[in-house]
Design a protein around this motif. Structure first.
Motif, PDB file in Angstrom:
ATOM      1  N   LYS A  71      -6.201  -8.060 -18.357  1.00  0.00           N
ATOM      2  CA  LYS A  71      -6.595  -6.908 -17.538  1.00  0.00           C
ATOM      3  C   LYS A  71      -7.997  -7.160 -16.987  1.00  0.00           C
ATOM      4  N   CYS A  72      -8.126  -7.018 -15.675  1.00  0.00           N
ATOM      5  CA  CYS A  72      -9.390  -7.277 -14.992  1.00  0.00           C
ATOM      6  C   CYS A  72      -9.804  -6.042 -14.200  1.00  0.00           C
ATOM      7  N   GLY A  73     -10.558  -5.178 -14.799  1.00  0.00           N
ATOM      8  CA  GLY A  73     -11.025  -3.994 -14.094  1.00  0.00           C
ATOM      9  C   GLY A  73     -10.051  -2.830 -14.185  1.00  0.00           C
ATOM     10  N   VAL A  74     -10.407  -1.749 -13.498  1.00  0.00           N
ATOM     11  CA  VAL A  74      -9.578  -0.541 -13.475  1.00  0.00           C
ATOM     12  C   VAL A  74      -8.279  -0.819 -12.732  1.00  0.00           C
ATOM     13  N   ASN A  75      -8.380  -1.532 -11.617  1.00  0.00           N
ATOM     14  CA  ASN A  75      -7.226  -1.942 -10.823  1.00  0.00           C
ATOM     15  C   ASN A  75      -7.111  -3.466 -10.926  1.00  0.00           C
ATOM     16  N   TYR A 106     -18.452 -19.374   0.057  1.00  0.00           N
ATOM     17  CA  TYR A 106     -18.333 -17.918  -0.027  1.00  0.00           C
ATOM     18  C   TYR A 106     -17.589 -17.550  -1.297  1.00  0.00           C
ATOM     19  N   SER A 107     -17.773 -16.307  -1.698  1.00  0.00           N
ATOM     20  CA  SER A 107     -16.961 -15.753  -2.779  1.00  0.00           C
ATOM     21  C   SER A 107     -16.639 -14.310  -2.419  1.00  0.00           C
ATOM     22  N   ARG A 108     -15.460 -13.887  -2.834  1.00  0.00           N
ATOM     23  CA  ARG A 108     -15.015 -12.531  -2.528  1.00  0.00           C
ATOM     24  C   ARG A 108     -14.213 -11.976  -3.700  1.00  0.00           C
ATOM     25  N   ARG A 109     -14.119 -10.665  -3.711  1.00  0.00           N
ATOM     26  CA  ARG A 109     -13.330  -9.978  -4.732  1.00  0.00           C
ATOM     27  C   ARG A 109     -12.194  -9.247  -4.044  1.00  0.00           C
ATOM     28  N   SER A 110     -10.993  -9.399  -4.575  1.00  0.00           N
ATOM     29  CA  SER A 110      -9.820  -8.659  -4.095  1.00  0.00           C
ATOM     30  C   SER A 110      -9.373  -7.727  -5.203  1.00  0.00           C
ATOM     31  N   SER A 111      -9.217  -6.465  -4.859  1.00  0.00           N
ATOM     32  CA  SER A 111      -8.742  -5.476  -5.832  1.00  0.00           C
ATOM     33  C   SER A 111      -7.587  -4.706  -5.228  1.00  0.00           C
ATOM     34  N   SER A 112      -6.581  -4.482  -6.048  1.00  0.00           N
ATOM     35  CA  SER A 112      -5.458  -3.649  -5.625  1.00  0.00           C
ATOM     36  C   SER A 112      -5.957  -2.236  -5.381  1.00  0.00           C
ATOM     37  N   ASN A 113      -5.356  -1.567  -4.421  1.00  0.00           N
ATOM     38  CA  ASN A 113      -5.700  -0.164  -4.163  1.00  0.00           C
ATOM     39  C   ASN A 113      -5.023   0.771  -5.153  1.00  0.00           C
ATOM     40  N   PHE A 114      -4.228   0.206  -6.058  1.00  0.00           N
ATOM     41  CA  PHE A 114      -3.491   0.996  -7.038  1.00  0.00           C
ATOM     42  C   PHE A 114      -3.868   0.570  -8.449  1.00  0.00           C
ATOM     43  N   PRO A 115      -3.896   1.512  -9.393  1.00  0.00           N
ATOM     44  CA  PRO A 115      -4.181   1.136 -10.783  1.00  0.00           C
ATOM     45  C   PRO A 115      -3.015   0.339 -11.366  1.00  0.00           C
ATOM     46  N   TYR A 116      -3.248  -0.219 -12.538  1.00  0.00           N
ATOM     47  CA  TYR A 116      -2.183  -0.929 -13.230  1.00  0.00           C
ATOM     48  C   TYR A 116      -1.005   0.000 -13.480  1.00  0.00           C
ATOM     49  N   ILE A 117       0.160  -0.567 -13.442  1.00  0.00           N
ATOM     50  CA  ILE A 117       1.372   0.181 -13.751  1.00  0.00           C
ATOM     51  C   ILE A 117       1.322   0.605 -15.226  1.00  0.00           C
ATOM     52  N   GLY A 125      -1.951  -5.532   2.481  1.00  0.00           N
ATOM     53  CA  GLY A 125      -1.811  -4.155   2.912  1.00  0.00           C
ATOM     54  C   GLY A 125      -2.084  -3.146   1.813  1.00  0.00           C
ATOM     55  N   TYR A 126      -2.241  -3.624   0.584  1.00  0.00           N
ATOM     56  CA  TYR A 126      -2.455  -2.729  -0.550  1.00  0.00           C
ATOM     57  C   TYR A 126      -3.653  -3.173  -1.389  1.00  0.00           C
ATOM     58  N   ARG A 127      -4.643  -3.769  -0.725  1.00  0.00           N
ATOM     59  CA  ARG A 127      -5.795  -4.286  -1.465  1.00  0.00           C
ATOM     60  C   ARG A 127      -7.080  -4.066  -0.669  1.00  0.00           C
ATOM     61  N   THR A 128      -8.181  -4.175  -1.366  1.00  0.00           N
ATOM     62  CA  THR A 128      -9.504  -4.134  -0.763  1.00  0.00           C
ATOM     63  C   THR A 128     -10.150  -5.489  -1.026  1.00  0.00           C
ATOM     64  N   VAL A 129     -10.641  -6.142   0.034  1.00  0.00           N
ATOM     65  CA  VAL A 129     -11.293  -7.442  -0.091  1.00  0.00           C
ATOM     66  C   VAL A 129     -12.729  -7.286   0.388  1.00  0.00           C
TER      67      VAL A 129
END
Length: 173
Positions: free
Chosen positions: A89-93, A108-119, A139-143
């Motif tokens: 588990k890595c973070g809230v999402n 460069y470095s970037r972080r991708s997080s799902s826009n939805f919490p873990y199932i 379409g369901y993430r924030t980068v």
């Protein structure tokens, strides 16, 4: 430069003492050691370039019971071989980092997080196999650009283990 698969990558990391999550080929009847894999694993395609589709969180104890017939009809498991990998588990999402290294330098470095919490891991298996747990689901993430000294240092260690590859994109969980 040759491309390597996830299983070969895992062996490469072990050879160079680079920490990595255990991974195996998924097949019906596969039994996993919970001391190594924990209570939950991720099922993911081996060869199809992932867009986050059909990456599933499954209880480790369910793996030996699963067959391809348990998956939805349009699931990628019907088009590709699948891997089973230890879940972390890595973070809230769901979240991962992507670092691009060129000749020992981070471009460069970037972080991708799902826009939805873990199932909810206590969902029934049919629901788990219909729901992705990926942080790169288009379409369901924030980068966002993200500079983390520990993540970047780890990426440089990984890159050095591939001396014949001057440009390397590294995904880190």
């Amino acid at each position: 430069v040759k491309s390597i698969g996830k299983l070969e990558e895992y062996e490469h990391f072990k050879k160079y003492n680079i920490p990595c999550l255990p991974v195996e080929q998924f097949k019906s009847g596969l039994t996993l050691d919970p001391d190594i894999y924990g209570d939950w694993v991720v099922l993911k395609p081996e060869n199809i370039t992932s867009t986050g589709k059909d990456i599933n969180l499954v209880p480790t104890k369910m793996i030996p019971l699963l067959t391809k017939n348990d998956f939805p009809e349009n699931h990628l498991v019907h088009c590709d071989s699948y891997l089973v990998q230890k879940f972390v588990k890595c973070g809230v999402n769901p979240t991962h980092y992507r670092v691009l290294v060129f000749i020992d330098e981070v471009l460069y470095s970037r972080r991708s997080s799902s826009n939805f919490p873990y199932i909810d891991p206590h969902s029934d298996i049919k629901h788990l196999l219909r729901t992705t747990v990926a942080s790169n689901h288009h379409g369901y993430r924030t980068v966002e650009p993200y500079k983390d000294l520990e993540v970047n240092a780890f990426a440089l260690v990984v890159a050095k283990s591939f001396p014949d590859c001057p440009l390397l994109g590294i995904d880190i969980i």
